[in-house]
Design an enzyme around this catalytic site. Structure first.
Site, PDB file in Angstrom:
ATOM      1  N   LYS A 147       0.845  -1.199   0.000  1.00 50.47           N
ATOM      2  CA  LYS A 147       0.000   0.000   0.000  1.00 50.47           C
ATOM      3  C   LYS A 147       0.880   1.248   0.000  1.00 50.47           C
ATOM      4  O   LYS A 147       1.501   1.590   1.001  1.00 50.47           O
ATOM      5  CB  LYS A 147      -0.930   0.043   1.218  1.00 50.47           C
ATOM      6  CG  LYS A 147      -2.046   1.077   0.980  1.00 50.47           C
ATOM      7  CD  LYS A 147      -2.619   1.684   2.208  1.00 50.47           C
ATOM      8  CE  LYS A 147      -1.867   2.845   2.769  1.00 50.47           C
ATOM      9  NZ  LYS A 147      -1.843   4.075   1.941  1.00 50.47           N
ATOM     10  N   GLY A 184       3.483   3.997  13.050  1.00 54.96           N
ATOM     11  CA  GLY A 184       4.319   2.824  13.324  1.00 54.96           C
ATOM     12  C   GLY A 184       3.869   2.125  14.601  1.00 54.96           C
ATOM     13  O   GLY A 184       3.810   0.894  14.674  1.00 54.96           O
ATOM     14  N   GLU A 215      10.377   1.400  10.012  1.00 55.59           N
ATOM     15  CA  GLU A 215      11.373   2.435   9.722  1.00 55.59           C
ATOM     16  C   GLU A 215      10.663   3.761   9.916  1.00 55.59           C
ATOM     17  O   GLU A 215       9.785   4.119   9.138  1.00 55.59           O
ATOM     18  CB  GLU A 215      11.856   2.251   8.282  1.00 55.59           C
ATOM     19  CG  GLU A 215      13.261   2.730   8.098  1.00 55.59           C
ATOM     20  CD  GLU A 215      13.306   4.146   7.620  1.00 55.59           C
ATOM     21  OE1 GLU A 215      13.233   5.046   8.491  1.00 55.59           O
ATOM     22  OE2 GLU A 215      13.391   4.369   6.416  1.00 55.59           O
ATOM     23  N   CYS A 259      13.707  10.811   6.221  1.00 54.43           N
ATOM     24  CA  CYS A 259      13.689  10.314   7.610  1.00 54.43           C
ATOM     25  C   CYS A 259      15.062  10.444   8.270  1.00 54.43           C
ATOM     26  O   CYS A 259      15.152  10.673   9.467  1.00 54.43           O
ATOM     27  CB  CYS A 259      13.188   8.883   7.649  1.00 54.43           C
ATOM     28  SG  CYS A 259      14.006   7.838   6.443  1.00 54.43           S
ATOM     29  N   GLU A 294      10.860  16.134  14.949  1.00 56.98           N
ATOM     30  CA  GLU A 294      11.090  16.023  13.508  1.00 56.98           C
ATOM     31  C   GLU A 294      10.162  17.010  12.770  1.00 56.98           C
ATOM     32  O   GLU A 294       8.951  16.992  12.964  1.00 56.98           O
ATOM     33  CB  GLU A 294      10.779  14.595  13.061  1.00 56.98           C
ATOM     34  CG  GLU A 294      11.110  14.348  11.615  1.00 56.98           C
ATOM     35  CD  GLU A 294      10.798  12.914  11.191  1.00 56.98           C
ATOM     36  OE1 GLU A 294       9.756  12.378  11.590  1.00 56.98           O
ATOM     37  OE2 GLU A 294      11.607  12.350  10.443  1.00 56.98           O
TER      38      GLU A 294
HETATM   39  P1  NAD Z   1       2.061   8.279   8.014  1.00 54.41           P
HETATM   40  O1  NAD Z   1       2.746   7.411   8.995  1.00 54.41           O
HETATM   41  O2  NAD Z   1       0.762   8.855   8.381  1.00 54.41           O
HETATM   42  O3  NAD Z   1       1.847   7.485   6.635  1.00 54.41           O
HETATM   43  C1  NAD Z   1       2.743   6.506   6.125  1.00 54.41           C
HETATM   44  C2  NAD Z   1       1.903   5.397   5.506  1.00 54.41           C
HETATM   45  O4  NAD Z   1       1.063   4.822   6.500  1.00 54.41           O
HETATM   46  C3  NAD Z   1       0.968   5.867   4.388  1.00 54.41           C
HETATM   47  O5  NAD Z   1       0.919   4.882   3.385  1.00 54.41           O
HETATM   48  C4  NAD Z   1      -0.366   5.963   5.099  1.00 54.41           C
HETATM   49  O6  NAD Z   1      -1.466   5.822   4.245  1.00 54.41           O
HETATM   50  C5  NAD Z   1      -0.286   4.799   6.053  1.00 54.41           C
HETATM   51  N1  NAD Z   1      -1.161   4.897   7.206  1.00 54.41           N
HETATM   52  C6  NAD Z   1      -1.619   6.022   7.818  1.00 54.41           C
HETATM   53  N2  NAD Z   1      -2.414   5.696   8.869  1.00 54.41           N
HETATM   54  C7  NAD Z   1      -2.447   4.345   8.929  1.00 54.41           C
HETATM   55  C8  NAD Z   1      -3.073   3.411   9.804  1.00 54.41           C
HETATM   56  N3  NAD Z   1      -3.833   3.802  10.821  1.00 54.41           N
HETATM   57  N4  NAD Z   1      -2.868   2.103   9.584  1.00 54.41           N
HETATM   58  C9  NAD Z   1      -2.094   1.684   8.575  1.00 54.41           C
HETATM   59  N5  NAD Z   1      -1.497   2.512   7.699  1.00 54.41           N
HETATM   60  C10 NAD Z   1      -1.656   3.834   7.880  1.00 54.41           C
HETATM   61  O7  NAD Z   1       3.042   9.379   7.622  1.00 54.41           O
HETATM   62  P2  NAD Z   1       2.713  10.639   6.710  1.00 54.41           P
HETATM   63  O8  NAD Z   1       1.402  11.288   6.997  1.00 54.41           O
HETATM   64  O9  NAD Z   1       2.941  10.167   5.317  1.00 54.41           O
HETATM   65  O10 NAD Z   1       3.838  11.593   7.224  1.00 54.41           O
HETATM   66  C11 NAD Z   1       3.746  12.139   8.541  1.00 54.41           C
HETATM   67  C12 NAD Z   1       5.072  12.137   9.203  1.00 54.41           C
HETATM   68  O11 NAD Z   1       5.691  10.843   9.121  1.00 54.41           O
HETATM   69  C13 NAD Z   1       6.090  13.033   8.572  1.00 54.41           C
HETATM   70  O12 NAD Z   1       5.906  14.364   8.922  1.00 54.41           O
HETATM   71  C14 NAD Z   1       7.356  12.430   9.118  1.00 54.41           C
HETATM   72  O13 NAD Z   1       7.564  12.804  10.432  1.00 54.41           O
HETATM   73  C15 NAD Z   1       7.076  10.964   9.075  1.00 54.41           C
HETATM   74  N6  NAD Z   1       7.565  10.322   7.861  1.00 54.41           N
HETATM   75  C16 NAD Z   1       8.652   9.533   7.974  1.00 54.41           C
HETATM   76  C17 NAD Z   1       9.130   8.896   6.852  1.00 54.41           C
HETATM   77  C18 NAD Z   1      10.317   7.992   6.897  1.00 54.41           C
HETATM   78  O14 NAD Z   1      10.871   7.669   5.850  1.00 54.41           O
HETATM   79  N7  NAD Z   1      10.739   7.539   8.061  1.00 54.41           N
HETATM   80  C19 NAD Z   1       8.510   9.076   5.626  1.00 54.41           C
HETATM   81  C20 NAD Z   1       7.376   9.885   5.552  1.00 54.41           C
HETATM   82  C21 NAD Z   1       6.910  10.474   6.700  1.00 54.41           C
END
Ligand code: NAD
Length: 493
Positions: free
Chosen positions: A179, A237, A254, A288, A387
């Site tokens: 996904k 996470g 991650e 990240c 962050e």
């Molecule tokens: P997020 O954790 O909300 O989303 C990442 C993924 O998880 C997306 O595919 C999203 O659809 C999915 N997701 C969201 N809620 C979920 C749930 N309840 N159950 C399962 N999957 C779910 O992150 P974001 O909104 O894309 O970004 C927010 C913050 O995350 C950023 O500001 C940053 O701090 C961090 N981030 C980190 C990385 C990294 O590489 N470590 C990458 C992007 C974002």
């Protein structure tokens, strides 16, 4: 316009159960690029069952490593053949500058090629003898695929993050439901097309576009998924880990970071400034492992700040498809607002705003922001500790090595860290003292498919890339044999 309104399940393009779509937006123009299929729990169930059947009964896990490698190489080739087109899709979906997208897409192809080689090696290395102290027995340890993997990925490196999970999972013989982020769903759908053209068996890779709560959560909670691999924010996470805990699923995470960069005063100022910039402005700082906290030894502190300010002001900001652009827009309106709030907050916390933070005068549309340098950032400020995930660097001076290491390690994160000095012994000492999964010496950010990637503390669990990335998708089984002709003789004498 090309349609992305279908999901890839069991080798076929299907309309989502609820026929829903969502829009994906070009962050440079704020225009809708495409309507994309919105998966819900029903689609997740179909996709997981397809992956389950492909794992339990299909050819993929039963092929030799060499046979799987041939498919992975064809996927790599398929990506390379469409390098320019895929890079342009990434730029429109994510906003990053084209040279960065070209790099990502090439790296994604390289990732499939690398794991093709590891799949081949598995034919030799999957089984190894175990020395036992009792010669009546012999034993082997055997690596086998974990099963059905669910992968949930973020928006900052859309195709590359897909490759980091799909390539090792397939190399191991797992099947997968992927996904992508709802903010950047397009390249994962293109990857499904490439995989199908490479004759990956039906059900081995399923791609579901959709929102986190509607598609990600049911995937994480599905009882037929054996392993979850997630990259994204710490709160999500944590939710994924809770879902995994219920059914004791194997999980790798991650997550975020607030990575430190220590610059000692024997460093070349220009080299330091260049790596500080690459460490935080590459990919708009939406990385990240970005080295967003910089500690500069006092003797060269003002010199570094002055040079950094001057160079930061020279960065060309704009649509990533335009030549010469080095900084694109932030990913979305919501994220743009979040980063703006963080900059405003920093200015009230006692930090000195050296440069940046405004919308560039020549860009009235798009989520653009001038890159930001904060100096004299207090240790207890929000911007030093949290962050921001944007082009915002926080800097403070230090006096000695012990102080720098202590301040660098004083964080709940532990993904990346960097150190710069001409003194190799000092670099070695500091690199070993830093509590992070990735330490760069005299640079920041270069990443190689061959080397382990992952975080300490709240930055995650497990390692991706290299052989460690393959092990993420492997179980270890022992097969122990009683070789003696003599009866066991415990109950029956
Ligand atoms: P997020 O954790 O909300 O989303 C990442 C993924 O998880 C997306 O595919 C999203 O659809 C999915 N997701 C969201 N809620 C979920 C749930 N309840 N159950 C399962 N999957 C779910 O992150 P974001 O909104 O894309 O970004 C927010 C913050 O995350 C950023 O500001 C940053 O701090 C961090 N981030 C980190 C990385 C990294 O590489 N470590 C990458 C992007 C974002």
């Amino acid at each position: 316009m090309k349609t992305y309104a279908r999901l890839f399940i069991d080798g076929r393009w299907v309309v989502p159960a609820k026929s829903g779509t969502f829009e994906t937006i070009d962050p440079s123009s704020e225009q809708v690029i495409a309507d994309v299929a919105a998966a819900t729990a029903e689609d997740v169930d179909l996709a997981v069952k397809a992956a389950r059947k492909a794992f339990d009964e299909g050819p993929w896990p039963r092929m030799s490593g060499a046979e799987r490698a041939a498919v992975l190489r064809r996927i790599g080739k398929g990506i390379r053949e469409r390098l320019q087109e895929l890079a342009e899709i990434e730029v429109r979906d994510n906003g990053k500058p084209l040279p960065e997208a070209l790099w990502d897409v090439g790296d994604a192809a390289g990732c499939f090629e690398f794991y093709a080689s590891l799949a081949e090696q598995l034919d030799e290395s999957a089984e190894a003898p175990v020395n036992l102290p009792d010669d009546r027995f012999s034993s082997i340890a055997r690596k086998e695929p974990v099963g059905v993997a669910g992968a949930i990925i973020p928006w900052n490196f859309p195709l590359l993050m897909a490759a980091w999970k799909v390539a090792p999972a397939l190399a191991a013989g797992c099947t997968m439901v992927l996904k992508p982020s709802e903010l950047t769903p397009l390249s994962a759908l293109e990857l499904a097309d490439i995989a199908a053209a490479a004759e990956l068996p039906a059900g081995a890779l399923n791609v579901l576009t959709g929102l986190g709560k509607d598609a990600g959560a049911p995937l994480a909670e599905h009882p037929l998924v054996d392993k979850l691999a997630f990259t994204g924010s710490v709160p999500t996470g944590s939710r994924i880990m809770q879902a995994a805990a219920r059914d004791i699923k194997n999980v790798s995470l991650e997550l975020g970071g607030k990575s430190p960069f220590i610059v000692f005063d024997d460093s070349d100022v220009d080299a330091a400034v260049e790596w500080i910039m690459f460490g935080i402005f590459w990919n708009q700082g939406e990385v990240c492992s970005a080295t967003s906290r910089v500690l500069v030894q006092r003797k060269i502190y003002e010199q570094v700040l002055e040079r950094l300010k001057e160079q930061t002001q020279k960065l060309t900001i704009g649509n990533g498809l335009q030549e010469g652009v080095l900084l694109g827009p932030l990913i979305s309106k919501g994220h743009f607002q979040k980063v703006h709030e963080a900059v405003k907050r920093g200015a009230t916390e006692g930090a000195r705003l050296l440069v940046g933070g405004s919308r560039p005068a020549h860009l009235d549309k798009g989520y653009f922001m001038e890159p930001v340098v904060f100096a004299d950032v207090p240790l207890d400020s929000w911007i030093w500790n949290e962050e921001i995930f944007g082009p915002v660097v926080c800097i403070r001076p230090f006096d000695d090595e012990a102080e720098a290491v202590r301040e660098a390690n004083d964080t709940r994160f532990g993904l990346g860290a960097a150190v710069m000095s001409r003194d190799n012994a000092r670099c070695d000492r500091v690199a070993r003292a830093l509590r992070a999964g990735i330490v760069w010496v005299n640079c920041s950010q270069p990443t190689f498919t061959e080397a382990p990637w992952g975080g300490y503390k709240q930055s995650g669990i497990g390692r991706e890339l290299g052989e460690w990335g393959l092990n993420n998708y492997l179980e270890t089984k022992q097969i122990t044999r009683y070789d003696s002709d003599k009866p066991w003789g415990w109950y029956i004498k």
